[in-house]
Design a protein around this motif. Sequence first.
Motif, PDB file in Angstrom:
ATOM      1  N   GLY A  42       0.853  -2.069  39.035  1.00 32.14           N
ATOM      2  CA  GLY A  42      -0.412  -1.518  38.538  1.00 32.14           C
ATOM      3  C   GLY A  42      -0.199  -0.431  37.517  1.00 32.14           C
ATOM      4  O   GLY A  42      -0.930  -0.334  36.512  1.00 32.14           O
ATOM      5  N   LYS A  43       0.829   0.398  37.725  1.00 32.31           N
ATOM      6  CA  LYS A  43       1.130   1.461  36.752  1.00 32.31           C
ATOM      7  C   LYS A  43       1.554   0.858  35.417  1.00 32.31           C
ATOM      8  O   LYS A  43       1.177   1.343  34.347  1.00 32.31           O
ATOM      9  CB  LYS A  43       2.274   2.339  37.275  1.00 32.31           C
ATOM     10  N   HIS A  46      -1.511  -0.595  33.794  1.00 37.87           N
ATOM     11  CA  HIS A  46      -2.310   0.526  33.261  1.00 37.87           C
ATOM     12  C   HIS A  46      -1.827   0.884  31.860  1.00 37.87           C
ATOM     13  O   HIS A  46      -2.605   1.013  30.921  1.00 37.87           O
ATOM     14  CB  HIS A  46      -2.165   1.750  34.184  1.00 37.87           C
ATOM     15  N   ARG A  47      -0.497   0.972  31.718  1.00 37.89           N
ATOM     16  CA  ARG A  47       0.070   1.357  30.414  1.00 37.89           C
ATOM     17  C   ARG A  47      -0.228   0.292  29.366  1.00 37.89           C
ATOM     18  O   ARG A  47      -0.683   0.599  28.259  1.00 37.89           O
ATOM     19  CB  ARG A  47       1.589   1.524  30.559  1.00 37.89           C
ATOM     20  N   ASN A  50      -3.978   0.219  28.385  1.00 37.35           N
ATOM     21  CA  ASN A  50      -4.399   1.378  27.595  1.00 37.35           C
ATOM     22  C   ASN A  50      -3.828   1.383  26.190  1.00 37.35           C
ATOM     23  O   ASN A  50      -4.228   2.189  25.372  1.00 37.35           O
ATOM     24  CB  ASN A  50      -4.018   2.672  28.331  1.00 37.35           C
ATOM     25  N   SER A 131     -13.978  -2.073  31.451  1.00 41.19           N
ATOM     26  CA  SER A 131     -13.065  -2.028  32.600  1.00 41.19           C
ATOM     27  C   SER A 131     -12.686  -3.414  33.086  1.00 41.19           C
ATOM     28  O   SER A 131     -13.506  -4.337  33.097  1.00 41.19           O
ATOM     29  CB  SER A 131     -13.737  -1.265  33.754  1.00 41.19           C
ATOM     30  N   LEU A 167      -6.912  -3.132  41.882  1.00 41.94           N
ATOM     31  CA  LEU A 167      -6.690  -2.045  40.925  1.00 41.94           C
ATOM     32  C   LEU A 167      -7.803  -2.151  39.903  1.00 41.94           C
ATOM     33  O   LEU A 167      -8.168  -3.245  39.483  1.00 41.94           O
ATOM     34  CB  LEU A 167      -5.316  -2.176  40.248  1.00 41.94           C
ATOM     35  N   TYR A 169      -8.850  -0.805  36.226  1.00 43.99           N
ATOM     36  CA  TYR A 169      -8.404  -0.118  34.994  1.00 43.99           C
ATOM     37  C   TYR A 169      -9.672   0.283  34.240  1.00 43.99           C
ATOM     38  O   TYR A 169     -10.175  -0.437  33.401  1.00 43.99           O
ATOM     39  CB  TYR A 169      -7.512  -1.049  34.166  1.00 43.99           C
ATOM     40  N   SER A 172     -10.734   5.801  34.720  1.00 44.35           N
ATOM     41  CA  SER A 172      -9.421   6.141  35.296  1.00 44.35           C
ATOM     42  C   SER A 172      -8.933   4.881  35.990  1.00 44.35           C
ATOM     43  O   SER A 172      -9.708   3.942  36.225  1.00 44.35           O
ATOM     44  CB  SER A 172      -9.527   7.303  36.296  1.00 44.35           C
ATOM     45  N   THR A 173      -7.637   4.835  36.262  1.00 41.42           N
ATOM     46  CA  THR A 173      -7.084   3.685  36.990  1.00 41.42           C
ATOM     47  C   THR A 173      -7.037   4.029  38.466  1.00 41.42           C
ATOM     48  O   THR A 173      -6.563   5.103  38.847  1.00 41.42           O
ATOM     49  CB  THR A 173      -5.685   3.345  36.460  1.00 41.42           C
ATOM     50  N   TYR A 188      -4.977   7.253  39.736  1.00 37.23           N
ATOM     51  CA  TYR A 188      -3.685   7.376  39.061  1.00 37.23           C
ATOM     52  C   TYR A 188      -3.699   8.552  38.095  1.00 37.23           C
ATOM     53  O   TYR A 188      -4.629   8.691  37.295  1.00 37.23           O
ATOM     54  CB  TYR A 188      -3.381   6.086  38.301  1.00 37.23           C
ATOM     55  N   PRO A 190      -1.570   9.582  35.158  1.00 31.49           N
ATOM     56  CA  PRO A 190      -0.474   9.098  34.306  1.00 31.49           C
ATOM     57  C   PRO A 190       0.490  10.214  33.886  1.00 31.49           C
ATOM     58  O   PRO A 190       1.663   9.959  33.638  1.00 31.49           O
ATOM     59  CB  PRO A 190      -1.173   8.504  33.076  1.00 31.49           C
TER      60      PRO A 190
END
Length: 329
Positions: A42-43, A46-47, A50, A131, A167, A169, A172-173, A188, A190
Amino acid sequence: MQNRIATPVGITLDRFIKKKQNDFAFATGELSQLLRDIALAGKIIHREVNRAGLLNIGGAYGTENIQGEEQQKLDVIANIRFIRALRNGGEVCAIVSEEDDEILDMKNPDGRYIVAMDPLDGSSNIDVNVSIGTIFSIFRRTSPVGGPVSEEDVLQKGSEQVAAGYLLYGSSTMMVYTTGRGVNGFTYDPSLGEFFLSHSNIRIPEDGKIYSINEGGYEGFEPHVVKYIENCKKQRFTARYIGSLVADFHRNLLKGGIYIYPSTDKTPNGKLRLNYECNALAMICEQAGGMATDGKMRILDIQPESLHQRVPFYVGSTCMVEEVMKGLS
Ligand code: P6P
């Protein structure tokens, strides 16, 4: 002057998982590691999400998935990232993904878990910066560890899930999940690379005034759905439909409301998939005190018959789901 807006930071997801693992009798830590593997993926997503507009990874990939839906570049990227994280984590023996026709063997014969996932739901919204989300269900394999994965492993009722989550996105995530002991949400950060507990023991309001449905299909809705929508309008309820399931679901989970993707003349079984969309959200909703049906029966009691099976989906505040089902009796 102390910043009165800042709320105290909750504990990290890792510490929360570890703490909850200690609450589990005979918890071996495998499920804990699996949840961490999902959070890691998920992280990464997220990157990617974004940066989509900057890296030319928005837009169509130029292929279709088994649903005949045009795959977005980020659909494919998210699918690869989750598969890699789960394969490397070693706890998962097989994956069912919206993006793949067949069961994916993770070559982890000692893995005790099955994951069903929609790696990036609502991905067509990426290009317009709306989203989107990941949805996942976790089951224990029913076939002997070490042997081949069976179809029964991946066609289990939603009531057999050992964990489920999503999750989101968004502005915010967030990661929201349940292991059958309530629902908790993590936001999250970041700058720290950590998810922090931000929504403890989420409960959905028993009733609500928000209804989420694509009224473009109105002419093809069944009478009980038409009747329910008319009733919502008479009561001056709020219509909110983002066109991204996780975003619509999450808002209704926190504020109260109902999301409906019904059977229509063009989509007799609705659009959403039982195994990797409806089951997970149904478990979360029930764990938060809400309700999820296909209009006739509890989603979690439906015996799946195929990997990509679609079902009509009514999910949200209990009073609202019960109300729309009255029209069926
Ligand atoms: P429609 C996105 O494709 C999705 O699976 C869900 O995220 C969303 O709620 C739904 O389909 C939107 O479908 O037919 O209203 O555009």
